[in-house]
Design a protein around this motif. Structure first.
Motif, short mmCIF file in Angstrom:
data_model
loop_
_atom_site.label_atom_id
_atom_site.label_comp_id
_atom_site.label_asym_id
_atom_site.label_seq_id
_atom_site.Cartn_x
_atom_site.Cartn_y
_atom_site.Cartn_z
N UNK A 1 1.35 5.28 98.90
CA UNK A 1 2.69 4.83 99.25
C UNK A 1 3.51 4.85 97.96
N UNK A 2 4.83 5.06 98.02
CA UNK A 2 5.64 5.08 96.79
C UNK A 2 5.57 3.81 95.96
N UNK A 3 5.24 2.66 96.60
CA UNK A 3 5.23 1.40 95.87
C UNK A 3 3.83 0.84 95.63
N UNK A 4 2.79 1.39 96.29
CA UNK A 4 1.45 0.82 96.20
C UNK A 4 0.42 1.84 96.63
N UNK A 5 -0.87 1.46 96.53
CA UNK A 5 -1.93 2.37 96.93
C UNK A 5 -3.24 1.64 97.17
N UNK A 6 -4.12 2.27 97.92
CA UNK A 6 -5.41 1.67 98.27
C UNK A 6 -6.49 2.74 98.18
N UNK A 7 -7.57 2.43 97.44
CA UNK A 7 -8.74 3.29 97.35
C UNK A 7 -9.88 2.60 98.08
N UNK A 8 -10.54 3.33 99.00
CA UNK A 8 -11.59 2.74 99.81
C UNK A 8 -12.79 3.69 99.88
N UNK A 9 -13.99 3.10 99.79
CA UNK A 9 -15.21 3.88 99.91
C UNK A 9 -16.20 3.12 100.78
N UNK A 10 -16.82 3.82 101.73
CA UNK A 10 -17.81 3.23 102.62
C UNK A 10 -19.14 3.95 102.41
#
Length: 253
Positions: free
Chosen positions: A230-239
Motif C-alpha cells: 500500500x502507498x502508506x504501509x505494507x505487510x509481509x507474511x509467511x506460512x
C-alpha cells in the motif's frame, strides 16, 4: 524378512504417516508490518473506516502483542528463535523509507473459515515520525478449499491544525470604513466570498492525513513470502507447516 521386522516397519510407517498428517494441520504464521516514512502527499477518507463486518471484537477478543497477547485456545506465540523473518525485519529497520512496527508469529491448528477467529492488533507511532500515526488490523488463516489468508489494516493520521491570524493594516482599515455607495455592493459580494474561503481554510491538511485501508485475501502456498503493499504501509507474511517432533506427536495421541 521375519515377522518381527515386518511388523516393525509397518509400525514405523504408520507412525510417520500419522506425524505427517499432524504436520499438515498445524502451521506457523509469521508477519512483519511496517509503515512508509518517505514524503507522502496523500489525503485519505475523512471518516474512520470500519473493519470487516465479520470481525466482532466481543466474539473475537483475541489480539497479537509481543508482550501480552491474548490468543485462542490451541494457539501459541512463536519465540524469536522459531521465527524465520528476523533478517527481513532487521533490513526494514535499517531502511530510510520503511519503519517496521510489528514482528510476530504464532502456531495454530488449521480450521474451517467459520470456526477460525480473527486476530487483531493495534499500533501507534510518534506523531513526530513521518507517515501514519496509528493502525488497527485483523488477520486470520483458515481452510476454505485450500489455505486462505485474510487481512485488513486501517491506518490514519489526524490533520494538522494550523492557526490563521487575520491581520489588517490600520490605514487600510480606515479606508475600508468609508462609505462608498458605488463600491458597497461589489465589496459585500467579495467580502462574503473571502469570509467563506477564510473559514474553509482554517484547517489546512497536512501532506498526509485521513484514513487509509489495506486489505487482501490470498490463497497461500506454504513457505512463500507474501508482500501486501500500500502507498502508506505494507505487510509481509509467511506460512510454514509445523513439523512436530515424535515426543510432541505422542503427547497429541
Amino acid at each position: 524378512m521375519n515377522d518381527k521386522m515386518f511388523k516393525y516397519f509397518i509400525s514405523l510407517a504408520l507412525l510417520l504417516t500419522s506425524t505427517a498428517v499432524s504436520a499438515q494441520t498445524i502451521f506457523d504464521v509469521e508477519l512483519v508490518f511496517f509503515k512508509r516514512i518517505n514524503d507522502l502527499h496523500l489525503v485519505g477518507q475523512p471518516e474512520p473506516i470500519p473493519l470487516s463486518e465479520e470481525f466482532d471484537s466481543e466474539s473475537s477478543p483475541f489480539y497479537l502483542s509481543e508482550n501480552s497477547p491474548m490468543l485462542p485456545e490451541g494457539y501459541t506465540l512463536l519465540s524469536r528463535q522459531q521465527q524465520q523473518l528476523e533478517g527481513v525485519y532487521r533490513r526494514l529497520r535499517s531502511s530510510s523509507d520503511m519503519r517496521p512496527l510489528l514482528h510476530i508469529g504464532w502456531r495454530q491448528e488449521l480450521q474451517d473459515k467459520a470456526d477460525t477467529p480473527w486476530l487483531s492488533f493495534n499500533l501507534t507511532d510518534s506523531p513526530q515520525v513521518k507517515g501514519l500515526e496509528g493502525f488497527e488490523g485483523i488477520i486470520r488463516l483458515s481452510r476454505n478449499q485450500g489455505l486462505v489468508l485474510e487481512s485488513q489494516v486501517v491506518g490514519y493520521k489526524e490533520p494538522t491544525q494550523v492557526e490563521v491570524f487575520d491581520t489588517v493594516d490600520e490605514e487600510t482599515e480606515e479606508v475600508s470604513n468609508l462609505d462608498l455607495p458605488f463600491e458597497k455592493q461589489q465589496d459585500d459580494v467579495e467580502s462574503n466570498a473571502e469570509d467563506q474561503e477564510f473559514h474553509e481554510n482554517l484547517q489546512i491538511p497536512d501532506e498526509l492525513s485521513g484514513f487509509f485501508e489495506m486489505s487482501e485475501t490470498l490463497k497461500v502456498k506454504l513457505g512463500k513470502l507474501y508482500y501486501i503493499d500500500h502507498p502508506t504501509m505494507g505487510l509481509l507474511v509467511k506460512v510454514t507447516p509445523y513439523q512436530a517432533s515424535l515426543e510432541e506427536q505422542d503427547a497429541l495421541n
